[in-house]
Design a protein around this motif. Sequence first.
Motif, PDB file in Angstrom:
ATOM      1  N   SER A 100       1.091 -11.894   1.351  1.00 31.89           N
ATOM      2  CA  SER A 100       0.096 -12.518   0.475  1.00 31.89           C
ATOM      3  C   SER A 100      -0.811 -11.495  -0.197  1.00 31.89           C
ATOM      4  CB  SER A 100      -0.744 -13.539   1.248  1.00 31.89           C
ATOM      5  OG  SER A 100      -1.358 -12.939   2.372  1.00 31.89           O
ATOM      6  N   SER A 101      -1.043 -10.350   0.455  1.00 33.58           N
ATOM      7  CA  SER A 101      -1.886  -9.334  -0.187  1.00 33.58           C
ATOM      8  C   SER A 101      -1.638  -7.969   0.433  1.00 33.58           C
ATOM      9  CB  SER A 101      -3.372  -9.687  -0.070  1.00 33.58           C
ATOM     10  OG  SER A 101      -3.812  -9.602   1.278  1.00 33.58           O
ATOM     11  N   VAL A 102      -1.919  -6.925  -0.367  1.00 33.54           N
ATOM     12  CA  VAL A 102      -1.837  -5.535   0.083  1.00 33.54           C
ATOM     13  C   VAL A 102      -3.118  -4.840  -0.354  1.00 33.54           C
ATOM     14  CG1 VAL A 102      -0.586  -3.355  -0.059  1.00 33.54           C
ATOM     15  CG2 VAL A 102       0.678  -5.517  -0.153  1.00 33.54           C
ATOM     16  N   ASN A 103      -3.777  -4.147   0.571  1.00 31.60           N
ATOM     17  CA  ASN A 103      -5.037  -3.490   0.265  1.00 31.60           C
ATOM     18  C   ASN A 103      -5.118  -2.134   0.965  1.00 31.60           C
ATOM     19  OD1 ASN A 103      -7.799  -3.646  -0.891  1.00 31.60           O
ATOM     20  ND2 ASN A 103      -8.378  -3.476   1.258  1.00 31.60           N
ATOM     21  N   PRO A 104      -5.473  -1.049   0.251  1.00 32.81           N
ATOM     22  CA  PRO A 104      -5.766  -0.991  -1.184  1.00 32.81           C
ATOM     23  C   PRO A 104      -4.492  -1.045  -2.014  1.00 32.81           C
ATOM     24  CG  PRO A 104      -5.851   1.198  -0.245  1.00 32.81           C
ATOM     25  CD  PRO A 104      -5.632   0.269   0.904  1.00 32.81           C
ATOM     26  N   THR A 105      -4.653  -1.135  -3.312  1.00 37.56           N
ATOM     27  CA  THR A 105      -3.504  -1.247  -4.206  1.00 37.56           C
ATOM     28  C   THR A 105      -3.138   0.080  -4.854  1.00 37.56           C
ATOM     29  OG1 THR A 105      -4.951  -1.899  -6.030  1.00 37.56           O
ATOM     30  CG2 THR A 105      -3.978  -3.670  -4.688  1.00 37.56           C
ATOM     31  N   GLY A 106      -3.838   1.150  -4.487  1.00 36.92           N
ATOM     32  CA  GLY A 106      -3.521   2.455  -5.053  1.00 36.92           C
ATOM     33  C   GLY A 106      -3.993   3.569  -4.152  1.00 36.92           C
ATOM     34  N   GLY A 107      -3.412   4.775  -4.353  1.00 38.23           N
ATOM     35  CA  GLY A 107      -3.790   5.919  -3.548  1.00 38.23           C
ATOM     36  C   GLY A 107      -3.138   7.184  -4.050  1.00 38.23           C
ATOM     37  N   PRO A 108      -3.421   8.307  -3.397  1.00 35.34           N
ATOM     38  CA  PRO A 108      -2.944   9.606  -3.876  1.00 35.34           C
ATOM     39  C   PRO A 108      -1.453   9.818  -3.679  1.00 35.34           C
ATOM     40  CG  PRO A 108      -4.087   9.853  -1.790  1.00 35.34           C
ATOM     41  CD  PRO A 108      -4.289   8.430  -2.213  1.00 35.34           C
ATOM     42  N   LEU A 109      -0.904  10.755  -4.475  1.00 39.72           N
ATOM     43  CA  LEU A 109       0.524  11.085  -4.404  1.00 39.72           C
ATOM     44  C   LEU A 109       0.902  11.661  -3.049  1.00 39.72           C
ATOM     45  CD1 LEU A 109       1.073  12.823  -7.877  1.00 39.72           C
ATOM     46  CD2 LEU A 109       0.988  10.375  -7.323  1.00 39.72           C
ATOM     47  N   GLY A 110      -0.039  12.306  -2.394  1.00 44.16           N
ATOM     48  CA  GLY A 110       0.253  12.944  -1.110  1.00 44.16           C
ATOM     49  C   GLY A 110       0.371  11.997   0.044  1.00 44.16           C
ATOM     50  N   GLY A 111       0.163  10.714  -0.171  1.00 45.90           N
ATOM     51  CA  GLY A 111       0.240   9.738   0.907  1.00 45.90           C
ATOM     52  C   GLY A 111      -1.005   9.770   1.774  1.00 45.90           C
ATOM     53  N   GLY A 112      -0.888   9.179   2.970  1.00 40.92           N
ATOM     54  CA  GLY A 112      -2.008   9.150   3.895  1.00 40.92           C
ATOM     55  C   GLY A 112      -2.956   7.993   3.701  1.00 40.92           C
ATOM     56  N   THR A 113      -2.643   7.086   2.792  1.00 35.27           N
ATOM     57  CA  THR A 113      -3.477   5.898   2.593  1.00 35.27           C
ATOM     58  C   THR A 113      -3.088   4.833   3.615  1.00 35.27           C
ATOM     59  OG1 THR A 113      -3.628   6.331   0.218  1.00 35.27           O
ATOM     60  CG2 THR A 113      -4.166   4.099   0.963  1.00 35.27           C
ATOM     61  N   THR A 114      -4.075   4.287   4.305  1.00 35.42           N
ATOM     62  CA  THR A 114      -3.814   3.227   5.282  1.00 35.42           C
ATOM     63  C   THR A 114      -3.813   1.879   4.571  1.00 35.42           C
ATOM     64  OG1 THR A 114      -4.795   4.481   7.093  1.00 35.42           O
ATOM     65  CG2 THR A 114      -4.607   2.106   7.390  1.00 35.42           C
ATOM     66  N   LEU A 115      -2.682   1.196   4.624  1.00 33.09           N
ATOM     67  CA  LEU A 115      -2.525  -0.106   3.974  1.00 33.09           C
ATOM     68  C   LEU A 115      -2.733  -1.241   4.972  1.00 33.09           C
ATOM     69  CD1 LEU A 115       0.722   0.426   1.847  1.00 33.09           C
ATOM     70  CD2 LEU A 115      -1.663   0.789   1.162  1.00 33.09           C
ATOM     71  N   THR A 116      -3.378  -2.283   4.519  1.00 30.13           N
ATOM     72  CA  THR A 116      -3.475  -3.530   5.280  1.00 30.13           C
ATOM     73  C   THR A 116      -2.658  -4.579   4.539  1.00 30.13           C
ATOM     74  OG1 THR A 116      -5.686  -2.987   6.102  1.00 30.13           O
ATOM     75  CG2 THR A 116      -5.003  -5.295   6.201  1.00 30.13           C
ATOM     76  N   ILE A 117      -1.610  -5.043   5.180  1.00 27.96           N
ATOM     77  CA  ILE A 117      -0.700  -6.030   4.582  1.00 27.96           C
ATOM     78  C   ILE A 117      -0.953  -7.371   5.271  1.00 27.96           C
ATOM     79  CG2 ILE A 117       1.713  -6.609   4.113  1.00 27.96           C
ATOM     80  CD1 ILE A 117       2.239  -3.519   4.695  1.00 27.96           C
ATOM     81  N   ILE A 118      -1.363  -8.345   4.496  1.00 25.93           N
ATOM     82  CA  ILE A 118      -1.674  -9.674   5.023  1.00 25.93           C
ATOM     83  C   ILE A 118      -0.577 -10.649   4.615  1.00 25.93           C
ATOM     84  CG2 ILE A 118      -3.355 -11.560   5.054  1.00 25.93           C
ATOM     85  CD1 ILE A 118      -4.365  -9.001   6.351  1.00 25.93           C
ATOM     86  N   GLY A 119      -0.202 -11.528   5.527  1.00 20.07           N
ATOM     87  CA  GLY A 119       0.823 -12.527   5.217  1.00 20.07           C
ATOM     88  C   GLY A 119       1.118 -13.388   6.415  1.00 20.07           C
ATOM     89  N   THR A 120       2.345 -13.880   6.489  1.00 19.19           N
ATOM     90  CA  THR A 120       2.773 -14.721   7.606  1.00 19.19           C
ATOM     91  C   THR A 120       4.197 -14.360   8.001  1.00 19.19           C
ATOM     92  OG1 THR A 120       3.593 -16.450   6.106  1.00 19.19           O
ATOM     93  CG2 THR A 120       1.322 -16.677   6.898  1.00 19.19           C
ATOM     94  N   GLY A 121       4.554 -14.695   9.224  1.00 18.08           N
ATOM     95  CA  GLY A 121       5.934 -14.555   9.674  1.00 18.08           C
ATOM     96  C   GLY A 121       6.357 -13.144  10.022  1.00 18.08           C
ATOM     97  N   PHE A 122       5.414 -12.229  10.202  1.00 21.90           N
ATOM     98  CA  PHE A 122       5.779 -10.871  10.623  1.00 21.90           C
ATOM     99  C   PHE A 122       6.119 -10.893  12.120  1.00 21.90           C
ATOM    100  CE2 PHE A 122       2.268  -9.664   7.399  1.00 21.90           C
ATOM    101  CZ  PHE A 122       3.141  -9.826   6.334  1.00 21.90           C
ATOM    102  N   VAL A 123       7.163 -10.170  12.511  1.00 20.37           N
ATOM    103  CA  VAL A 123       7.556 -10.129  13.922  1.00 20.37           C
ATOM    104  C   VAL A 123       7.664  -8.681  14.394  1.00 20.37           C
ATOM    105  CG1 VAL A 123       8.798 -12.323  13.772  1.00 20.37           C
ATOM    106  CG2 VAL A 123      10.035 -10.185  13.424  1.00 20.37           C
ATOM    107  N   ALA A 124       7.554  -8.505  15.693  1.00 17.42           N
ATOM    108  CA  ALA A 124       7.651  -7.174  16.287  1.00 17.42           C
ATOM    109  C   ALA A 124       8.942  -6.493  15.845  1.00 17.42           C
ATOM    110  CB  ALA A 124       7.603  -7.269  17.806  1.00 17.42           C
ATOM    111  N   GLY A 125       8.809  -5.230  15.456  1.00 20.61           N
ATOM    112  CA  GLY A 125       9.971  -4.482  14.980  1.00 20.61           C
ATOM    113  C   GLY A 125      10.170  -4.546  13.491  1.00 20.61           C
ATOM    114  N   ALA A 126       9.331  -5.311  12.773  1.00 21.95           N
ATOM    115  CA  ALA A 126       9.442  -5.384  11.313  1.00 21.95           C
ATOM    116  C   ALA A 126       9.215  -4.005  10.706  1.00 21.95           C
ATOM    117  CB  ALA A 126       8.437  -6.379  10.749  1.00 21.95           C
TER     118      ALA A 126
END
Length: 199
Positions: A100-126
């Motif tokens: 349903s959402s991903v936050n933040p929606t942008g970040g640096p080319l070098g990576g290291g941005t921590t994403l919070t992914i919100i939704g439903t139906g996620f299971v262990a091992g996804a």
Amino acid sequence: TLSSGYTYQAAPTLASVSPIAGPLAGGTTLTLTGTGYVAGATVTVGGNPCGSLSVDSATQITCVNAAHAAGATDIVVTNTDTQSVTLVGGYTYRPAPVISSVNPTGGPLGGGTTLTIIGTGFVAGATVDLGGNTLTVDSLNATQIIADTDPHGAGTVNLTVTNVDGQSDVEVGAFTYEPAPSISSVSPVAGALAGGNTL
């Protein structure tokens, strides 16, 4: 006398099923392992007949499950002599994950941005894929995934969450890798202590 005219058979047993979960639409090939299976045995999953059934041996049956509502279901193997075995909650029908959402929606080319992914139906091992990179998942529950971005070229990319049963959801254009800003010049290069200069 009819020699060996009647056979006493032990009831079937059911030790395991693989995989243990899959989509609501069914169509998953199940491998049942146990003992005492005979030609003509039948299998139901959640009360629905399991199709394309093959008694591969006395210890293995394969079949394709039917569609079912979400939740844990029982698997029942019944031999032609009506003896049966039930594996309670042996197979779970799971809905596909939904982002349903991903936050933040942008970040640096070098990576290291921590994403919070919100939704439903996620299971262990996804797993989480961002622009072709499989991200490191820091934490996961049914409605939230925390993951860290990897280095990537500039541009907007898709994010995909895939459950262990193969079901997935894609958030198109979820994240933009942005180059760092650069300054090429400033004018004027000096001014009064009082400020007030337009740069």
